[in-house]
Enzyme design. Sequence first.
Site, PDB file in Angstrom:
ATOM      1  N   VAL A  68       0.814  -1.227   0.000  1.00 53.39           N
ATOM      2  CA  VAL A  68       0.000   0.000   0.000  1.00 53.39           C
ATOM      3  C   VAL A  68       0.845   1.273   0.000  1.00 53.39           C
ATOM      4  CG1 VAL A  68      -2.090  -0.987   1.027  1.00 53.39           C
ATOM      5  CG2 VAL A  68      -0.285  -0.080   2.528  1.00 53.39           C
ATOM      6  N   SER A 143      -7.834   3.281  15.375  1.00 57.09           N
ATOM      7  CA  SER A 143      -7.574   2.367  16.487  1.00 57.09           C
ATOM      8  C   SER A 143      -8.012   3.030  17.785  1.00 57.09           C
ATOM      9  CB  SER A 143      -6.078   2.059  16.565  1.00 57.09           C
ATOM     10  OG  SER A 143      -5.747   1.510  17.832  1.00 57.09           O
ATOM     11  N   TYR A 156       2.642   4.184  16.219  1.00 49.49           N
ATOM     12  CA  TYR A 156       1.347   3.606  15.840  1.00 49.49           C
ATOM     13  C   TYR A 156       0.222   4.607  16.100  1.00 49.49           C
ATOM     14  CZ  TYR A 156      -2.431   0.108  15.671  1.00 49.49           C
ATOM     15  OH  TYR A 156      -3.572  -0.599  15.372  1.00 49.49           O
ATOM     16  N   ALA A 158       0.386   7.877  16.517  1.00 51.41           N
ATOM     17  CA  ALA A 158       0.496   9.087  15.699  1.00 51.41           C
ATOM     18  C   ALA A 158      -0.076   8.826  14.305  1.00 51.41           C
ATOM     19  CB  ALA A 158       1.952   9.531  15.601  1.00 51.41           C
ATOM     20  N   LYS A 160      -2.339   6.582  13.508  1.00 52.78           N
ATOM     21  CA  LYS A 160      -3.798   6.415  13.598  1.00 52.78           C
ATOM     22  C   LYS A 160      -4.496   7.757  13.837  1.00 52.78           C
ATOM     23  CE  LYS A 160      -3.902   1.950  12.929  1.00 52.78           C
ATOM     24  NZ  LYS A 160      -4.453   1.416  11.668  1.00 52.78           N
ATOM     25  N   ILE A 189      -8.673  -6.665  19.255  1.00 54.82           N
ATOM     26  CA  ILE A 189      -9.297  -7.688  18.404  1.00 54.82           C
ATOM     27  C   ILE A 189      -8.324  -8.853  18.246  1.00 54.82           C
ATOM     28  CG2 ILE A 189     -10.404  -8.141  16.180  1.00 54.82           C
ATOM     29  CD1 ILE A 189     -11.737  -5.888  17.852  1.00 54.82           C
TER      30      ILE A 189
HETATM   31  N1  LIG Z   1      -6.150  -6.320  15.989  1.00 52.00           N
HETATM   32  C1  LIG Z   1      -6.428  -5.265  16.739  1.00 52.00           C
HETATM   33  O1  LIG Z   1      -6.609  -5.345  17.968  1.00 52.00           O
HETATM   34  C2  LIG Z   1      -6.565  -3.906  16.104  1.00 52.00           C
HETATM   35  C3  LIG Z   1      -7.049  -2.849  16.910  1.00 52.00           C
HETATM   36  C4  LIG Z   1      -7.187  -1.589  16.338  1.00 52.00           C
HETATM   37  C5  LIG Z   1      -6.873  -1.377  15.018  1.00 52.00           C
HETATM   38  N2  LIG Z   1      -6.404  -2.404  14.267  1.00 52.00           N
HETATM   39  C6  LIG Z   1      -6.074  -2.111  12.862  1.00 52.00           C
HETATM   40  O2  LIG Z   1      -6.776  -2.980  12.002  1.00 52.00           O
HETATM   41  C7  LIG Z   1      -6.019  -3.194  10.808  1.00 52.00           C
HETATM   42  C8  LIG Z   1      -5.893  -4.680  10.535  1.00 52.00           C
HETATM   43  O3  LIG Z   1      -5.167  -5.270  11.600  1.00 52.00           O
HETATM   44  P1  LIG Z   1      -5.263  -6.821  11.937  1.00 52.00           P
HETATM   45  O4  LIG Z   1      -5.362  -6.920  13.411  1.00 52.00           O
HETATM   46  O5  LIG Z   1      -6.249  -7.478  11.072  1.00 52.00           O
HETATM   47  O6  LIG Z   1      -3.758  -7.263  11.565  1.00 52.00           O
HETATM   48  P2  LIG Z   1      -3.200  -8.427  10.641  1.00 52.00           P
HETATM   49  O7  LIG Z   1      -1.733  -8.387  10.863  1.00 52.00           O
HETATM   50  O8  LIG Z   1      -3.939  -9.681  10.866  1.00 52.00           O
HETATM   51  O9  LIG Z   1      -3.531  -7.913   9.162  1.00 52.00           O
HETATM   52  C9  LIG Z   1      -2.878  -6.822   8.585  1.00 52.00           C
HETATM   53  C10 LIG Z   1      -2.795  -7.066   7.096  1.00 52.00           C
HETATM   54  O10 LIG Z   1      -2.206  -5.913   6.484  1.00 52.00           O
HETATM   55  C11 LIG Z   1      -1.259  -6.358   5.535  1.00 52.00           C
HETATM   56  N3  LIG Z   1      -0.240  -5.347   5.319  1.00 52.00           N
HETATM   57  C12 LIG Z   1       0.629  -4.834   6.229  1.00 52.00           C
HETATM   58  N4  LIG Z   1       1.443  -3.959   5.653  1.00 52.00           N
HETATM   59  C13 LIG Z   1       1.090  -3.900   4.342  1.00 52.00           C
HETATM   60  C14 LIG Z   1       1.582  -3.173   3.221  1.00 52.00           C
HETATM   61  N5  LIG Z   1       2.597  -2.320   3.340  1.00 52.00           N
HETATM   62  N6  LIG Z   1       0.966  -3.343   2.031  1.00 52.00           N
HETATM   63  C15 LIG Z   1      -0.053  -4.228   1.901  1.00 52.00           C
HETATM   64  N7  LIG Z   1      -0.538  -4.945   2.916  1.00 52.00           N
HETATM   65  C16 LIG Z   1       0.025  -4.786   4.113  1.00 52.00           C
HETATM   66  C17 LIG Z   1      -0.665  -7.614   6.131  1.00 52.00           C
HETATM   67  O11 LIG Z   1      -0.028  -8.421   5.142  1.00 52.00           O
HETATM   68  C18 LIG Z   1      -1.907  -8.264   6.738  1.00 52.00           C
HETATM   69  O12 LIG Z   1      -2.554  -9.100   5.814  1.00 52.00           O
HETATM   70  C19 LIG Z   1      -4.681  -2.472  11.018  1.00 52.00           C
HETATM   71  O13 LIG Z   1      -4.750  -1.204  10.403  1.00 52.00           O
HETATM   72  C20 LIG Z   1      -4.623  -2.321  12.531  1.00 52.00           C
HETATM   73  O14 LIG Z   1      -3.812  -1.237  12.909  1.00 52.00           O
HETATM   74  C21 LIG Z   1      -6.242  -3.666  14.774  1.00 52.00           C
END
Ligand SMILES: NC(=O)c1ccc[n+]([C@@H]2O[C@H](COP(=O)([O-])OP(=O)(O)OC[C@H]3O[C@@H](n4cnc5c(N)ncnc54)[C@H](O)[C@@H]3O)[C@@H](O)[C@H]2O)c1
Length: 254
Positions: A68, A143, A156, A158, A160, A189
């Site tokens: 991305v 987040s 992280y 900053a 978000k 999550i």
């Molecule tokens: N899990 C939590 O508790 C939580 C809480 C708040 C926010 N989030 C946010 O939710 C989103 C998803 O997180 P998740 O928990 O599903 O994590 P995850 O690690 O399971 O999934 C993240 C996905 O993003 C992809 N990714 C990372 N960098 C990338 C890049 N440069 N280009 C393309 N793809 C890329 C990874 O390959 C992965 O498939 C994130 O933005 C995370 O910050 C997660």
Amino acid sequence: MPVTAYDLTGRTAFVTGAASGIGRACAVLLAEAGATVHCADRDSQGLDGTAALIKDRGGTARTHTLDVTDHLRLAEAVAACARLDVMAAVAGIMHSSPVLETRDEDLDRVLGVNFKGVLYACQAAARSMLASRTHGSIITMASGAVDTGGPGLLCYGAAKAAVVQLTKTLATEMGPHGIRVNAVAPGWIRTPMTDRHDDEAQARTEAFMSRMSPLGRVGDPEDIAHAVLHLASDASAFTTGQILRPNGGVTMPW
Ligand SMILES: NC(=O)c1ccc[n+]([C@@H]2O[C@H](COP(=O)([O-])OP(=O)(O)OC[C@H]3O[C@@H](n4cnc5c(N)ncnc54)[C@H](O)[C@@H]3O)[C@@H](O)[C@H]2O)c1
């Protein structure tokens, strides 16, 4: 509101981070709601897994292996959708380091993926929706970190916080074109991102996070996917510039 407001039949959605966790759950649910889903991620094997889940459930998926932070490649993939109705910019990475130990390269890497990667997805989606005069919906992934702070969360948090600002700014700029822009700010999550790779440590963390929630549990990716479906669909037709917080009630800001 009739349940049909959640029907996405005939619409096209693009989901970044679709190979895993929350992004995968979003892609699967949007497809179940009837959308053709373009799944993007840097993890091609994970993307194949998501596409297989969607096809097993009778849905339609296309995959795009990309980073991305590569805005040209991302724009090209979004342009490949003839008409885009929904963008869910979910891809992200975790990073933790104390402020005094944070290096420039940490900040650049995390802002690059978690902020610029979301910005590029939003720009590509908005350009596509403007060109086709589509009253689309753009959803960013923030987040709970934007409300709470916490040790190690400088980079992280900053990034978000910047996503929240992007969401509000873009919502004001796109509203007159009928394009809605909202953020989802999940609580804790259960996904590969929050996997401690140690059963005892995992159980301790989950027990702690569950005690913080009036609902007494941590979240699953599907909890977030349902919030994204709401924002993607006509059920949220009068909602823009908002931060939706599916976090089990851990924070309750005004
Ligand atoms: N899990 C939590 O508790 C939580 C809480 C708040 C926010 N989030 C946010 O939710 C989103 C998803 O997180 P998740 O928990 O599903 O994590 P995850 O690690 O399971 O999934 C993240 C996905 O993003 C992809 N990714 C990372 N960098 C990338 C890049 N440069 N280009 C393309 N793809 C890329 C990874 O390959 C992965 O498939 C994130 O933005 C995370 O910050 C997660």
